[in-house]
Design an enzyme around this catalytic site. Structure first.
Site, PDB file in Angstrom:
ATOM      1  N   VAL A 167      42.051  38.424  49.612  1.00 57.76           N
ATOM      2  CA  VAL A 167      41.612  39.717  50.150  1.00 57.76           C
ATOM      3  C   VAL A 167      40.950  39.540  51.510  1.00 57.76           C
ATOM      4  O   VAL A 167      41.204  40.309  52.445  1.00 57.76           O
ATOM      5  CB  VAL A 167      40.658  40.421  49.164  1.00 57.76           C
ATOM      6  CG1 VAL A 167      40.184  41.757  49.738  1.00 57.76           C
ATOM      7  CG2 VAL A 167      41.355  40.643  47.826  1.00 57.76           C
ATOM      8  N   ASP A 209      37.829  41.993  32.604  1.00 59.88           N
ATOM      9  CA  ASP A 209      37.958  42.573  33.942  1.00 59.88           C
ATOM     10  C   ASP A 209      37.942  44.096  33.870  1.00 59.88           C
ATOM     11  O   ASP A 209      37.267  44.763  34.661  1.00 59.88           O
ATOM     12  CB  ASP A 209      39.257  42.083  34.592  1.00 59.88           C
ATOM     13  CG  ASP A 209      39.519  42.726  35.938  1.00 59.88           C
ATOM     14  OD1 ASP A 209      38.870  42.340  36.926  1.00 59.88           O
ATOM     15  OD2 ASP A 209      40.379  43.640  36.009  1.00 59.88           O
ATOM     16  N   LYS A 214      35.076  46.978  35.395  1.00 60.53           N
ATOM     17  CA  LYS A 214      35.455  48.155  36.176  1.00 60.53           C
ATOM     18  C   LYS A 214      35.022  49.444  35.484  1.00 60.53           C
ATOM     19  O   LYS A 214      34.621  50.407  36.148  1.00 60.53           O
ATOM     20  CB  LYS A 214      36.968  48.144  36.425  1.00 60.53           C
ATOM     21  CG  LYS A 214      37.406  46.987  37.313  1.00 60.53           C
ATOM     22  CD  LYS A 214      38.911  46.810  37.341  1.00 60.53           C
ATOM     23  CE  LYS A 214      39.298  45.644  38.238  1.00 60.53           C
ATOM     24  NZ  LYS A 214      40.753  45.349  38.206  1.00 60.53           N
TER      25      LYS A 214
END
Length: 435
Positions: free
Chosen positions: A14, A201, A205
């Site tokens: 990223v 994960d 979130k």
């Protein structure tokens, strides 16, 4: 005008995308801001100039702490991931008067309260659009575009690895292990995929989505979390026969202050919009009290989708700096000092419909015995599938129930196992019929 200067911590997938966008679009960003947007330094322990074409070797440093302390830095972009040193560097940045951008959902889920309180106290911004949904602008949508409504429920396909695996299982007829290996070969799954396939994960979130949607703070430990490793091809096929698709959903609901927060494989009607979200795509489906249902979908991970989200935060914060704004916007859309911890409903109290799969002896009376136990615990049967009778000694028995508390289901299944009515431990998947 004076440039807005950025320090980048971490230049992996990223971070490399962020550098590429900064090098590719300087004229556009200057037109947007009315001032240059400059990369002032990149802290990374292993980065070489050739790793990102066009990146000057002079910008690379191994000393992240010194970089964030520099007085010429305006915005610190943290893309290290993990808890430390990311948390310490973000806190150091805020103490030095820097605004912060991060995509670190695990850190924010666990330590977000500390970080956002510090930012609020100092009138600084924390942008975290890349932390949920990759390139899908769901953070900004919940915080701003939907702020005038009261959100009642959020359903998220927020892990591209799991969605890709389930899509492969559904389309190719393979088992979980084969679909996982294919995802790993394509770079869609890590060598150690546990954080993704076991649901952690998605739970990180969901912490952020619940806070944005309902204005309460939750921690990962409060979220019931179950992954996709036990889903079989038989479950995929029976779900299809019943008119459902199986997705790993992050589910948040506000029942007048009682919050549901859970991550698990879920059967949803195959006609629903979420059922058609395949591959590595993410989608977040939101129920507002006034607006009704809306859905937001796009690529949920990868270099450029996530880098685009990071750049959106950088530009928003830079605009406020150029306007000499004060606290920017509240990171979650609510003043952090007014937010409280959530009262999360125990999973035993959650009410769902259920898909049940039994392996039962092929003899008269078994189906009735199962139904009798379920009935004693208040579970009524909506439909049954029983195939291959007379061909083997055991047969699969598939049932779909009407709504019932999970506590009742678990007690019924425990009695069925104790009485040895079936050959092995029953499998069940929760059904969300009325999304």
């Amino acid at each position: 005008m004076k440039p807005v200067r950025i320090a980048l911590l971490g230049c992996g997938t990223v971070g490399g995308g962020v550098v590429k966008l900064l090098l590719r679009n300087p004229d556009k960003y200057e037109r947007i801001l009315g001032a240059p947007l400059e990369l002032a330094g990149v802290a990374d322990r292993s980065l070489k100039p050739d790793d990102v074409p066009g990146l000057s070797a002079k910008l690379i440093t191994r000393d992240a702490a010194a970089l964030v302390a520099r007085p010429d830095i305006d915005i610190v972009v943290e893309l290290f991931g993990g808890h430390e040193p990311a948390r310490a560097l973000i806190m150091k940045s805020l103490a030095a008067g820097k605004d912060v951008v991060t995509g670190n959902k695990a850190l924010l889920a666990e330590h977000g309260g500390e970080i956002f309180r510090e930012a609020g106290k100092r009138g600084l911004a924390v942008g975290f659009e890349a932390s949920v949904g990759g390139g899908v602008p769901i953070i900004r949508t919940l915080r701003e575009a939907l702020a005038g409504d009261r959100q009642r429920a959020v359903y998220g396909i927020v892990n591209g690895t799991c969605n890709s695996i389930l899509t492969t299982m559904s389309e190719s007829g393979v088992e979980f292990g084969t679909a996982l290996a294919e995802a790993q070969a394509k770079g869609l799954a890590e060598a150690n995929p546990a954080t993704d396939v076991e649901g952690h994960d998605s739970a990180h979130k969901l912490c952020l989505l619940v806070t944005l949607a309902f204005g309460v703070m939750v921690k990962p430990a409060q979220i019931y979390t179950e992954g996709i490793t036990q889903i079989t091809q038989a479950d995929i096929e029976y779900a299809r026969e019943l008119g459902y698709a199986i997705k790993l959903l992050a589910i948040g609901k506000d029942d007048d202050g009682g919050i549901e927060a859970r991550v698990h494989p879920t059967m949803i009607p195959d006609r629903h919009m979420l059922a058609g979200v395949g591959g590595a795509f993410n989608a977040i489906y939101i129920h507002g009290e006034a607006l009704g249902a809306t859905m937001y979908s796009g690529l949920g991970a990868g270099e450029m989708p996530s880098a685009t989200a990071v750049m959106a935060d950088i530009l928003e914060i830079a605009r406020h700096r150029m306007a000499e704004g004060s606290a920017r916007t509240h990171a979650f859309g609510f003043p952090i000092h007014l937010m409280k911890g959530a009262s999360v409903k125990p999973m035993d109290d959650v009410v769902c419909e259920y898909y049940l799969r039994f392996t039962a002896p092929d003899k008269p009376g078994v189906l009735g015995a199962i139904a009798s136990v379920l009935g004693r615990y208040g579970l009524s049967i909506a439909s049954v599938i029983q195939k291959d009778r007379g061909k083997t000694r055991t047969v699969p028995v598939i049932m779909r129930t009407h709504d019932a508390p999970e506590r009742s289901l678990k007690r019924a299944l425990a009695e069925i196992r104790k009485k040895k009515i079936v050959q092995s431990a029953p499998a069940f998947i929760r059904i969300e019929e009325k999304l």
